[in-house]
Enzyme design. Structure first.
Site, PDB file in Angstrom:
ATOM      1  N   LYS A 113       0.823  -1.220   0.000  1.00 16.97           N
ATOM      2  CA  LYS A 113       0.000   0.000   0.000  1.00 16.97           C
ATOM      3  C   LYS A 113       0.848   1.257   0.000  1.00 16.97           C
ATOM      4  CE  LYS A 113      -4.543  -1.350   1.617  1.00 16.97           C
ATOM      5  NZ  LYS A 113      -5.685  -0.987   2.447  1.00 16.97           N
ATOM      6  N   LYS A 195      -4.537  -9.156  -5.164  1.00 13.48           N
ATOM      7  CA  LYS A 195      -5.862  -9.510  -4.648  1.00 13.48           C
ATOM      8  C   LYS A 195      -6.909  -8.489  -5.101  1.00 13.48           C
ATOM      9  CE  LYS A 195      -6.451  -7.296  -0.221  1.00 13.48           C
ATOM     10  NZ  LYS A 195      -7.760  -7.039   0.308  1.00 13.48           N
ATOM     11  N   LYS A 198     -11.305  -3.250  -2.992  1.00 16.79           N
ATOM     12  CA  LYS A 198     -12.339  -2.248  -3.292  1.00 16.79           C
ATOM     13  C   LYS A 198     -11.744  -0.892  -3.634  1.00 16.79           C
ATOM     14  CE  LYS A 198     -13.809  -2.492   1.332  1.00 16.79           C
ATOM     15  NZ  LYS A 198     -12.608  -2.325   2.162  1.00 16.79           N
TER      16      LYS A 198
HETATM   17  P1  ATP Z   1      -8.908  -1.737   0.622  1.00 17.58           P
HETATM   18  O1  ATP Z   1      -8.972  -1.835  -0.858  1.00 17.58           O
HETATM   19  O2  ATP Z   1      -9.440  -0.452   1.154  1.00 17.58           O
HETATM   20  O3  ATP Z   1      -7.584  -2.105   1.191  1.00 17.58           O
HETATM   21  P2  ATP Z   1     -10.072  -4.337   0.797  1.00 17.58           P
HETATM   22  O4  ATP Z   1     -11.121  -4.520  -0.219  1.00 17.58           O
HETATM   23  O5  ATP Z   1      -8.742  -4.919   0.534  1.00 17.58           O
HETATM   24  O6  ATP Z   1      -9.915  -2.793   1.170  1.00 17.58           O
HETATM   25  P3  ATP Z   1     -10.542  -4.768   3.640  1.00 17.58           P
HETATM   26  O7  ATP Z   1     -11.532  -3.830   4.184  1.00 17.58           O
HETATM   27  O8  ATP Z   1      -9.110  -4.486   3.907  1.00 17.58           O
HETATM   28  O9  ATP Z   1     -10.736  -4.937   2.074  1.00 17.58           O
HETATM   29  O10 ATP Z   1     -10.878  -6.240   4.087  1.00 17.58           O
HETATM   30  C1  ATP Z   1     -12.050  -6.658   4.759  1.00 17.58           C
HETATM   31  C2  ATP Z   1     -12.098  -8.158   4.836  1.00 17.58           C
HETATM   32  O11 ATP Z   1     -12.243  -8.723   3.532  1.00 17.58           O
HETATM   33  C3  ATP Z   1     -10.832  -8.805   5.426  1.00 17.58           C
HETATM   34  O12 ATP Z   1     -11.219  -9.912   6.197  1.00 17.58           O
HETATM   35  C4  ATP Z   1     -10.072  -9.253   4.228  1.00 17.58           C
HETATM   36  O13 ATP Z   1      -9.207 -10.329   4.485  1.00 17.58           O
HETATM   37  C5  ATP Z   1     -11.201  -9.660   3.295  1.00 17.58           C
HETATM   38  N1  ATP Z   1     -10.785  -9.526   1.901  1.00 17.58           N
HETATM   39  C6  ATP Z   1     -10.444  -8.370   1.287  1.00 17.58           C
HETATM   40  N2  ATP Z   1     -10.136  -8.595  -0.002  1.00 17.58           N
HETATM   41  C7  ATP Z   1     -10.289  -9.930  -0.195  1.00 17.58           C
HETATM   42  C8  ATP Z   1     -10.108 -10.778  -1.328  1.00 17.58           C
HETATM   43  N3  ATP Z   1      -9.716 -10.292  -2.484  1.00 17.58           N
HETATM   44  N4  ATP Z   1     -10.357 -12.095  -1.186  1.00 17.58           N
HETATM   45  C9  ATP Z   1     -10.767 -12.593  -0.005  1.00 17.58           C
HETATM   46  N5  ATP Z   1     -10.941 -11.849   1.110  1.00 17.58           N
HETATM   47  C10 ATP Z   1     -10.704 -10.537   1.023  1.00 17.58           C
END
Ligand code: ATP
Ligand code: LTN
Length: 332
Positions: A113, A195, A198
């Site tokens: 990040k 991965k 969002k």
């Molecule tokens: P950001 O893009 O703001 O970093 P994010 O979409 O990566 O956000 P988080 O809010 O950090 O999501 O994660 C919330 C939950 O969703 C956590 O338990 C994380 O492990 C899970 N998660 C996020 N992205 C994935 C993914 N691509 N596959 C499976 N689980 C995910």
């Protein structure tokens, strides 16, 4: 008999994705009958990267509505907003003073990040300590998250063990990660080495829980694959592997069964089938979400968060009091 305390959160850094759903939320819904569960919206975490205040506020409310639309029952789970319980930030400070720069420097999420930021905030570096505070504040036994959070759970355990042993007292429960076998790591549709996230600047890279059917199908049609034209669950075909993974975690079929189902069938039809399956799975969630969006539900939403924050604060206060005493702060 409840088996233990579960705690988890998602950042309101956008509309939740299929990754958040399959990796986290869906599992929360599955365990809500069995455990005592607390789920929060991690707004303090979201500001580790710049956020527009208006969007952050809206996304926080929308996150709650997405929790409910996915099936989290507010009468069975404590649901709250992280910033409504000030003890999170307070415990984070004490834990900051019990965490080493070296261990935070090893966090892969920080490495990823921080590369995307011009001015990297201290909060982004500190993020795992706040996450440790979230978990330890409630003495959580299990933390259901996606694979990407495993390392943060490890550091939480290290911080908790260190604090307990420094002060010679079992102040914190040592939590365990709870990572499901399927859907724990959904990859970007555009770059299957990354991965799905969002906050990805390219909307084609993720499926938002609120994307309509046409958008979902369009995104799957444009998903990165390869030129092998063979539906195989292989590390040489990461794009296809990800689509198989998505399809199997929704249908419950094994990757082998999916390979067989699409044997000799081109990518076009395969992508279409995955798109339709995802759209079907999200349809009832979206229906519920749009019902909740009606203005007359405003009060209902506010009440869930108010009650959630009250219950959470009560528990948080107890732990923080013990931590302050143990740390040696002079009481009033
Ligand atoms: P950001 O893009 O703001 O970093 P994010 O979409 O990566 O956000 P988080 O809010 O950090 O999501 O994660 C919330 C939950 O969703 C956590 O338990 C994380 O492990 C899970 N998660 C996020 N992205 C994935 C993914 N691509 N596959 C499976 N689980 C995910
Ligand atoms: N860091 C998590 C969100 C999060 C979290 C938590 C998850 C913040 N605090 C405590 C579980 C427990 C993420 O998914 N990025």
């Amino acid at each position: 008999m409840k088996k233990g305390l579960i705690l988890s959160g998602i950042q309101p850094s956008g509309i939740l994705t299929l990754g958040n759903y399959l990796g986290a939320l869906r599992n929360w819904v599955d365990i809500q009958e069995e455990y005592e569960c607390m789920y929060f919206i991690a707004d303090l975490h979201a500001i580790t990267v710049p956020q527009d205040p208006k969007e952050l506020r809206e996304n926080t409310k929308k996150a709650l509505m997405q929790y409910l639309a996915c099936g989290l029952d507010p009468s069975k789970n404590v649901i709250f907003v992280q910033s409504h319980v000030h003890e999170h930030a307070e415990l984070a400070w004490v834990l900051d003073c019990n965490t080493y720069m070296g261990e935070l420097s090893r966090m892969t999420q920080f490495k990823d990040k921080s590369q995307k930021q011009v001015n990297v905030r201290v909060g982004l570096f500190n993020y795992p300590v706040l996450m440790a505070a979230d978990i330890l504040l409630y003495q959580a036994d299990f933390v259901p998250v996606g694979e990407d959070q495993r390392q943060h759970l490890e550091i939480t355990r290290d911080i908790a063990r260190r604090y307990n042993s420094t002060y010679g007292k079992q102040v914190f429960t040592i939590p365990e990660a709870f990572i499901s076998e399927t859907g724990a790591k959904i990859m970007s549709l555009k770059d299957p080495e990354k991965k799905m996230s969002k906050s990805d600047p390219n909307p084609l890279a993720f499926i938002s829980l609120l994307d309509d059917r046409d958008t979902i199908i369009k995104k799957f049609k444009k998903a990165t694959t390869d030129s092998m034209n063979e539906v195989r669950f292989s590390d040489e075909q990461l794009g296809v592997k990800n689509l198989i993974n998505i399809y199997s975690s929704i249908t419950g079929k094994t990757p082998l069964e999916v390979e067989r189902e699409f044997e000799g069938i081109g990518y076009g039809k395969f992508k279409m089938a995955v798109g339709e399956t995802v759209a079907d799975a999200l349809e009832p969630i979206q229906k519920k979400y749009y019902e909740l969006e009606a203005p007359e539900n405003e009060e209902y939403i506010k009440n869930i968060l108010k009650q959630g924050a009250e219950i959470a604060s009560g528990k948080a206060r107890e732990t923080l009091k013990e931590v302050y005493e143990t740390t040696g702060f002079y009481s009033k």
